[in-house]
Each structure stands twice: as C-alpha cells, then as structure tokens.
Design an enzyme around this catalytic site. Structure first.
Site, PDB file in Angstrom:
ATOM      1  CB  SER A  99      -7.412   1.682   2.408  1.00 22.84           C
ATOM      2  OG  SER A  99      -7.395   1.483   3.834  1.00 22.84           O
ATOM      3  CG  LEU A 100      -5.234  -3.983   2.176  1.00 17.24           C
ATOM      4  CD1 LEU A 100      -4.290  -4.973   2.792  1.00 17.24           C
ATOM      5  CD2 LEU A 100      -6.243  -4.859   1.569  1.00 17.24           C
ATOM      6  CE  LYS A 103       0.110   7.471   7.671  1.00 14.44           C
ATOM      7  NZ  LYS A 103       0.938   6.070   7.999  1.00 14.44           N
ATOM      8  CG  ASP A 155       1.932   4.364  11.182  1.00 11.65           C
ATOM      9  OD1 ASP A 155       1.123   3.807  10.913  1.00 11.65           O
ATOM     10  OD2 ASP A 155       1.808   5.316  10.625  1.00 11.65           O
TER      11      ASP A 155
END
Ligand code: ATR
Length: 277
Positions: free
Chosen positions: A19-20, A68, A110
C-alpha cells in the site's frame, strides 16, 4: 516523534504490504506538523479489527480489498452515499458527546477521487465517458460520473458482469468487440490490464484511442502504462493512476483532520515511494 499525544490512523486490508497510503498520509501529517501516524495493518477478521482499533483509540482508517463491502456490517453509521454505492473505504471514529462511547462512521471517497482526477482535464457534466471494467473500481468511477451528470458506457471482458454494472448505473453496456463504434470525451481503464508484471498489455486496441480526448488509467505501477503512452502518442490528454489514489486519500485526510490536505506534498511522496518499490 511518536509520543503520548500521537493520533492513530491506518489502513486495514489483506494484503496491505504494497500500500502507498502510509507514505501519502504520513507525508501530509509531517507537512502540516500534525502529531499523527498512519500504519498498515494486515487483517484476517475485519469485525475484530474494527472493534479493536476503536478500543485502541484510532481516529481514522482506510479500508481496502477485500473488506470494503463487508466492513459495513460492523459500523454504527454509514454515510448515505457510501450506502448507495455499497462500499466503504474510509472510517472515522469519534466520541459520542453525551456518553463518550466510540461511534464509527463509514464513508466512500473513491468516487470523489475519480471525479476530482478527471475534472482536472475535462468538464464532467454532459460529457460522455467509456469505462473499461466492472469490478469495485469501475463501480466507483461510474457512480462518480453519473453523479456528476456524465453519460457513461461500460465495457468489460465478462459481458454478464459488465451488463450487471451497467444496469446498476442505469447506463449502456458495449461488448469489447464493438468498441470501434464508440466516440467519447474520455476513456477510463478500471481494469488491472497493464499492471506489472504485464506492463506491455493494453485494455483496448490502440487504433481506437483517437476516439477519445482524455484517457485515465487507474493502474499506477507502472505510472506510465502502455495505455497512457499510446494515448499520449494519439494526441489524448492523459491522467495517471496516482491521481485517483491521491484525491481519494486527500478527501480521507480532510474527513479525519478537518484540514486542507497538502496535495502537492502527498503526490511527491507517492512518486518517491513508487520509485523506491
Ligand atoms: P477491482 O475491485 O479492483 O475493480 P476486480 O473486481 O477483480 O477488481 O475487477 C477487475 C476488473 O479487471 C474486471 O473488470 C475484470 O474483468 P472480468 O470482470 O471479465 O474479470 C478486469 N480484468 C482483469 N484482468 C483482465 C484481463 N486480462 N483482460 C480483461 N479484463 C481484465
């Protein structure tokens, strides 16, 4: 410096090793001198994670694949838009003003991330956009565009899944082998095609790229995908995969801290981390 007053944030998912988001959010805390830390947490049981992290005093969480949708079952409140999408990627924990009990609330950023990324290069209301893909990412991109007043067309490898998303969005479905008839303001790749290690792959025949003014890719490894390179060569304006990631994160940051996110710093941190990985 982490001390007794440090605010806790993080990402839950499985896997989260690549993950960034930690680098993006920690760079923002540092730039604004916020005493906060954001950590990656690989989670096997999302119900236990939400209960446990609330009990530990976490303020905000990002939620990623595969939780999610399932995380929604374990929240006290869900933002109405996240409820309509059926997916949550952001949690905020706060203390109830009356009794101090922790209240968890889920949001979806998102779709906003996708709209903000596209809006940098085009007007969304009244535009026509072809979306490739029918997974969670395509759903967020499509929802955002319909919400903004754009006309959406969905295309996908598996036609059944594509038609299902198109029906849900109330838009047209176009089979992959009939894309030569489509002219649109923008094309968005919401599939994983072109991602390393298959960086030579492209999700659409490059001869068709001249039919679009703007091309956005959600793939960010590599940053310059074959799709974006060919689109630029065909004269299209391009939007790389870091943009949606950055903007969905910037909206999360605002929800958690109520501060304006330092987007330039966050993007630079993402670029540096991508170069390191
Ligand atoms: P996400 O939630 O990140 O969108 P997903 O639900 O796995 O991930 O969806 C991946 C998308 O990429 C799907 O639209 C998938 O097409 P199918 O529905 O036909 O599976 C698409 N995809 C993945 N690999 C692909 C490939 N090699 N060629 C074409 N489409 C591909």
């Amino acid at each position: 410096m982490v001390n007794g007053k440090t605010s806790l944030y993080g990402i839950i998912g499985n896997p989260v090793r690549h993950s960034l988001s930690p680098v993006m959010h920690n760079s923002a805390f540092a730039a604004l001198s916020i005493n906060g830390i954001y950590v990656p947490m690989q989670v096997e049981n999302v119900a236990d994670a939400v209960t446990g992290l609330a009990a530990l005093g976490f303020i905000g969480l990002s939620v990623t694949v595969p939780y999610k949708e399932t995380v929604m079952e374990y929240l006290d409140e869900i933002d109405p838009v996240a409820k309509r999408i059926g997916a949550v990627n952001t949690l905020l924990f706060r203390s109830h003003p009356d009794n101090g009990a922790v209240v968890s609330r889920g949001f979806n950023t998102d779709w906003l991330g996708s709209n903000l990324a596209l809006a940098e290069k085009m007007q969304l209301p009244g535009s026509r956009v072809l979306i490739l893909g029918a997974g969670g990412a395509a759903k967020a991109v499509g929802f955002g565009l319909v919400e903004a007043g754009a006309e959406v067309i969905i295309s996908n490898r598996s036609a059944d899944r594509g038609r299902e998303l198109a029906d849900w969005l109330g838009c047209q479905f176009c089979p992959l082998d009939q894309l030569d008839g489509i002219q649109a303001d923008a094309l968005v790749n919401s599939t994983s095609v072109g991602m390393e290690p298959n960086a030579d792959d492209i999700p659409i025949d490059s001869k068709l790229l001249g039919n679009f003014r703007v091309v956005m890719d959600i793939v960010y490894a590599p940053l310059q995908t074959t799709l974006l390179k060919k689109a630029a060569a065909a004269g299209c304006r391009t939007i790389d995969g870091l943009s949606m990631l950055l903007y969905q994160g910037a909206v999360q940051f605002k929800i958690w801290t109520e501060k304006q996110p330092p987007q330039d710093v966050m993007r630079a941190a993402l670029l540096a981390e991508l170069a390191r990985q």
